[in-house]
Design a protein around this motif. Structure first.
Motif, PDB file in Angstrom:
ATOM      1  N   UNK A   1      -2.166   2.023  -4.672  1.00  9.47           N
ATOM      2  CA  UNK A   1      -0.884   2.351  -5.301  1.00  9.47           C
ATOM      3  C   UNK A   1      -0.243   3.441  -4.474  1.00  9.47           C
ATOM      4  N   UNK A   2       0.222   4.504  -5.140  1.00 11.67           N
ATOM      5  CA  UNK A   2       0.856   5.613  -4.408  1.00 11.67           C
ATOM      6  C   UNK A   2      -0.137   6.729  -4.110  1.00 11.67           C
ATOM      7  N   UNK A   3      -1.343   6.581  -4.605  1.00  9.62           N
ATOM      8  CA  UNK A   3      -2.293   7.691  -4.492  1.00  9.62           C
ATOM      9  C   UNK A   3      -3.091   7.614  -3.198  1.00  9.62           C
ATOM     10  N   UNK A   4      -3.268   8.758  -2.565  1.00  6.96           N
ATOM     11  CA  UNK A   4      -4.153   8.838  -1.405  1.00  6.96           C
ATOM     12  C   UNK A   4      -5.573   9.018  -1.934  1.00  6.96           C
TER      13      UNK A   4
ATOM     14  N   UNK B   1      -1.989  -3.968   4.561  1.00  4.91           N
ATOM     15  CA  UNK B   1      -1.438  -3.693   3.236  1.00  4.91           C
ATOM     16  C   UNK B   1      -1.732  -4.900   2.373  1.00  4.91           C
ATOM     17  N   UNK B   2      -2.503  -4.675   1.323  1.00  3.57           N
ATOM     18  CA  UNK B   2      -2.842  -5.757   0.409  1.00  3.57           C
ATOM     19  C   UNK B   2      -1.900  -5.633  -0.788  1.00  3.57           C
ATOM     20  N   UNK B   3      -1.152  -6.710  -1.039  1.00  2.15           N
ATOM     21  CA  UNK B   3      -0.090  -6.629  -2.052  1.00  2.15           C
ATOM     22  C   UNK B   3      -0.648  -6.596  -3.466  1.00  2.15           C
ATOM     23  N   UNK B   4       0.192  -6.108  -4.361  1.00  2.23           N
ATOM     24  CA  UNK B   4      -0.123  -6.058  -5.778  1.00  2.23           C
ATOM     25  C   UNK B   4      -0.436  -7.469  -6.304  1.00  2.23           C
TER      26      UNK B   4
ATOM     27  N   UNK C   1     -18.119 -17.258   4.510  1.00  2.62           N
ATOM     28  CA  UNK C   1     -17.922 -18.697   4.414  1.00  2.62           C
ATOM     29  C   UNK C   1     -16.428 -18.989   4.501  1.00  2.62           C
ATOM     30  N   UNK C   2     -16.005 -19.581   5.620  1.00  2.00           N
ATOM     31  CA  UNK C   2     -14.574 -19.791   5.830  1.00  2.00           C
ATOM     32  C   UNK C   2     -13.982 -20.737   4.787  1.00  2.00           C
ATOM     33  N   UNK C   3     -14.767 -21.695   4.309  1.00  3.57           N
ATOM     34  CA  UNK C   3     -14.251 -22.639   3.317  1.00  3.57           C
ATOM     35  C   UNK C   3     -13.896 -21.898   2.022  1.00  3.57           C
ATOM     36  N   UNK C   4     -14.763 -20.950   1.656  1.00  2.00           N
ATOM     37  CA  UNK C   4     -14.541 -20.137   0.458  1.00  2.00           C
ATOM     38  C   UNK C   4     -13.242 -19.343   0.598  1.00  2.00           C
ATOM     39  N   UNK C   5     -13.065 -18.735   1.768  1.00  2.00           N
ATOM     40  CA  UNK C   5     -11.876 -17.924   1.998  1.00  2.00           C
ATOM     41  C   UNK C   5     -10.625 -18.785   1.954  1.00  2.00           C
ATOM     42  N   UNK C   6     -10.666 -19.945   2.608  1.00  2.00           N
ATOM     43  CA  UNK C   6      -9.502 -20.834   2.624  1.00  2.00           C
ATOM     44  C   UNK C   6      -9.158 -21.288   1.212  1.00  2.00           C
ATOM     45  N   UNK C   7     -10.201 -21.579   0.426  1.00  2.00           N
ATOM     46  CA  UNK C   7      -9.963 -22.136  -0.902  1.00  2.00           C
ATOM     47  C   UNK C   7      -9.428 -21.098  -1.879  1.00  2.00           C
ATOM     48  N   UNK C   8      -9.904 -19.864  -1.776  1.00  2.00           N
ATOM     49  CA  UNK C   8      -9.594 -18.880  -2.804  1.00  2.00           C
ATOM     50  C   UNK C   8      -8.409 -17.987  -2.483  1.00  2.00           C
ATOM     51  N   UNK C   9      -8.283 -17.587  -1.220  1.00  2.00           N
ATOM     52  CA  UNK C   9      -7.447 -16.436  -0.930  1.00  2.00           C
ATOM     53  C   UNK C   9      -5.971 -16.777  -0.810  1.00  2.00           C
ATOM     54  N   UNK C  10      -5.127 -15.784  -1.155  1.00  2.00           N
ATOM     55  CA  UNK C  10      -3.709 -15.867  -0.832  1.00  2.00           C
ATOM     56  C   UNK C  10      -3.516 -15.535   0.644  1.00  2.00           C
ATOM     57  N   UNK C  11      -4.259 -14.528   1.094  1.00  2.00           N
ATOM     58  CA  UNK C  11      -4.230 -14.174   2.516  1.00  2.00           C
ATOM     59  C   UNK C  11      -5.647 -13.859   2.972  1.00  2.00           C
TER      60      UNK C  11
ATOM     61  N   UNK D   1      -2.269  -2.699  -8.291  1.00  2.00           N
ATOM     62  CA  UNK D   1      -1.760  -1.806  -7.256  1.00  2.00           C
ATOM     63  C   UNK D   1      -1.904  -2.427  -5.887  1.00  2.00           C
ATOM     64  N   UNK D   2      -1.139  -1.898  -4.966  1.00  5.29           N
ATOM     65  CA  UNK D   2      -1.334  -2.291  -3.575  1.00  5.29           C
ATOM     66  C   UNK D   2      -2.467  -1.450  -2.993  1.00  5.29           C
ATOM     67  N   UNK D   3      -3.062  -1.958  -1.927  1.00  4.71           N
ATOM     68  CA  UNK D   3      -4.066  -1.188  -1.180  1.00  4.71           C
ATOM     69  C   UNK D   3      -3.537  -1.085   0.245  1.00  4.71           C
ATOM     70  N   UNK D   4      -3.454   0.122   0.770  1.00  4.98           N
ATOM     71  CA  UNK D   4      -2.956   0.297   2.125  1.00  4.98           C
ATOM     72  C   UNK D   4      -3.967   1.078   2.948  1.00  4.98           C
ATOM     73  N   UNK D   5      -4.398   0.517   4.068  1.00 10.19           N
ATOM     74  CA  UNK D   5      -5.254   1.279   4.975  1.00 10.19           C
ATOM     75  C   UNK D   5      -4.455   1.545   6.239  1.00 10.19           C
TER      76      UNK D   5
END
Lengths: 357, 280
Positions: free
Chosen positions: A64-67, A26-29, A194-204, A2-6
């Motif tokens: 997802x669509x749920x609040x 908005x964090x994508x599916x 740890x910025x290196x961890x974030x750069x290595x793992x994340x899509x965003x 699901x997506x997560x939207x704050x």
């Protein structure tokens, strides 16, 4: 999945301290999303708010669509791996993995079967009878992951997933996490300092400071084009060189000379403007001979990084760090020339600290 | 290396000898009554001195013939187990709540309770306590004694257990909550099992307290059928009005066995140790 939207998410503690202050994302599916920032920036508070362990003060949270702004943690379809893993010390590995199924009243034989299945997928063969205390750090982490994914959650939350592992194991676990997330295709949010961890793992990556979002973007965007000097100095194994100086006819003044104006800033600044010039140590070039648009520098400190060397050099009153291949390493005290890559350097506004170009 | 000066050598030996003498005296002080407890019950004519017994089991035979002796051990067990049930259940719930919920003045409250708890079962409170029990109709009942004992022990137990609960990381419970566990399930599946060594310790401690308490059951229980061992022992006199040492010595041994047995049982079953989790 699901997506997560704050929307305008605020977490305020009694006494008026805001852990998270107006967060929109908005964090994508299926995305692997990192919350990155120094300690106390609110990244863990945000993660716990998504999990439902902290009550949200203002704003909304959708999965997802749920609040789910006010939903109980158990009703959100989220699973979380805690920093200390929180494996129940009195249960064996199989019971730990199957605990979420026990809550859902799945019969015991089915639970054991599912625990074995998930455990096998996470390289936990033959460990199902052990207690958490009898496992290594890496195994404990995999058990915690197995327990989190046993119920096929819509969202997987990881709080500092690698911080409890020693340095060598951390790299191994990092790759393992990336493969696992890709195979499960589950929306994953993880918190790290740890910025290196974030750069290595994340899509965003969302870079946070004082409860606020500083920058949201793919790792290369955050690395190449930080929106302000905070992000610029936080991201990167070697912090970005940030020099407060002025724009001249020749470019950007550095000591007695000048480096070329960053390409992206062309036309946005005029000679005489005060700016903060930023360039990563990796994008500066060191030369013994004079180069065009280079400034003369004197080497103060030479630090060996293995395959390369980190120089700290003085240019006039400024200090610049330069990463140089090992074979070109000068000795401390040597003189030479530093040339900046106009495509890879940036200008920031000294008053607002924001990126000019 | 030079030899130590003679004066310091002498001083060294004197202090060693003095140390050993003190240790032996202290050991004897504690060992003598225990030796008496083991030898006197088997002596045909026990006295208050420790001596090599004239072996016999007659003391135990006359103990078995006494109408109240064995029954009183049962009464002691009823009082002990009843108090454990009340104190551990209420104490665990209260300690868990106090450990996890922020209440202003929580620590002050705990210390005040701890301080006042000695009043409940203290000598000065016996008259009002007696009157209270008469009023509520619990005089001469074991329930009354269990409640009074529980009242006296609970603050200490809450204090000990709260400390224990504080040392359990919250992430265990949060983890269970995320999987949808309700508070009751969290308590049963996670908190109680992890706190088990603490609960076991408190149970044994409560049993010892109740087992040895004389004053409270002596005042609140009037009929010898319901009195516990500690009170019944007080009634063992010979016809001439002297303490009946053959009965008392045998009974003392029987009296101490259940407590020791329960200690070993609890220790083996639950163990006074912490589980090997990650404890930050």
């Amino acid at each position: 999945m699901s997506t997560i939207t704050t929307r305008g998410l605020v977490k305020e503690y009694p006494g008026g301290v805001r852990g998270v202050d107006g967060f929109d994302v908005t964090i994508e599916d299926g995305e692997f999303f990192a919350l990155l920032g120094p300690s106390g920036c609110g990244k863990t508070t945000l993660l716990r708010s998504i999990a439902g362990l902290e009550a949200i003060t203002e704003g909304t949270l959708h999965i997802g669509d749920r609040d789910v702004t006010n939903a109980q943690p158990g009703e959100r379809g989220v699973a979380m791996v805690f920093q200390d893993y929180a494996l129940f010390p009195h249960m064996d590995v199989a019971d730990n993995i199957a605990y979420p199924l026990k809550i859902r009243k799945v019969p015991r034989t089915q639970r054991r079967q599912r625990a074995d299945e998930v455990g096998a997928g996470l390289a936990l063969h033959g460990l199902s009878e052990r207690r958490p205390g009898q496992l290594s750090g890496g195994q404990q982490q995999r058990v915690a992951l197995a327990r989190a994914v046993a119920t096929q959650p819509e969202v997987l939350l990881l709080d500092e997933p690698l911080s409890n592992l020693d340095a060598r194991l951390r790299l191994e676990a990092r790759t393992f996490l990336k493969v696992l997330q890709r195979d499960l295709k589950v929306t994953t949010v993880f918190v790290t300092h740890d910025q290196a961890e974030a750069l290595a793992l994340a899509d965003r990556i969302a870079v946070m400071q004082s409860g606020r979002l500083q920058q949201l973007g793919a790792p290369h965007e955050v690395f190449q084009r930080p929106v302000n000097t905070f992000v610029a100095s936080f991201i990167g194994s070697n912090p970005m060189n940030l020099v407060t100086t002025t724009v001249t006819q020749a470019g950007v003044r550095l000591g007695d000379g000048a480096v070329r104006l960053p390409e992206t800033a062309a036309g946005l600044v005029a000679p005489g403007d005060e700016v903060v010039w930023g360039a990563r140590p990796e994008y500066l070039r060191w030369s013994v001979e004079r180069l065009d648009d280079a400034v003369e520098a004197r080497v103060e400190v030479v630090e060996n990084l293995g395959a390369s060397v980190l120089l700290t050099a003085t240019v006039g009153d400024h200090r610049l760090q330069v990463v140089v291949p090992e074979e070109d390493a000068p000795a401390a005290g040597a003189r030479g020339w530093v040339q900046a890559n106009a495509r890879r350097s940036l200008l920031f506004d000294p008053r607002t600290t924001e990126l000019i170009g | 290396m030079s030899a130590p000066a003679p004066r310091s050598t002498v001083r060294h030996y004197v202090s060693r000898v003095a140390f050993v003498v003190v240790v032996v005296l202290v050991a004897a002080f504690f060992a003598l009554p225990l030796t008496w407890l083991v030898t006197a019950p088997f002596d045909a004519s026990p006295t208050l001195t420790v001596e090599w017994p004239q072996w016999t089991l007659a003391n135990f035979r006359s103990l078995a013939e006494n109408p109240y002796a064995l029954r009183s051990i049962g009464n002691s067990l009823v009082l002990g187990l009843g108090t454990i049930a009340v104190v551990v259940t209420l104490g665990a719930l209260a300690a868990y709540a106090l450990s996890r919920v922020r209440i202003p003045g929580r620590d002050g409250l705990l210390y005040a309770l701890l301080l006042l708890s000695s009043v409940v079962t203290g000598t000065a409170a016996m008259v009002p306590l007696f009157q209270l029990m008469v009023q509520v109709g619990l005089i001469n009942t074991q329930t009354g004694v269990v409640l009074a004992m529980s009242g006296g022990l609970l603050p200490t137990v809450v204090f000990i257990l709260k400390d224990f609960m504080d040392s359990i990381p919250k992430s265990y419970e949060e983890s269970a909550r995320l999987y949808g566990a309700r508070p009751g399930q969290i308590l049963r599946h996670v908190v109680v099992p992890i706190a088990r060594p603490g609960l076991a310790f408190v149970s044994v401690w409560v049993l010892v307290q109740v087992w040895g308490n004389f004053l409270l059951p002596f005042i609140l229980l009037r009929s010898p059928e319901s009195q516990p061992a500690a009170v019944i022992m007080y009634t063992f006199y010979t016809e001439s009005g002297q303490a009946d040492l053959s009965l008392i010595s045998a009974f003392s041994l029987v009296f101490s066995v259940p407590v020791i047995a329960i200690y070993f049982l609890v220790n083996r079953r639950y163990g006074f140790r912490f589980h090997g989790g990650i404890k930050s």
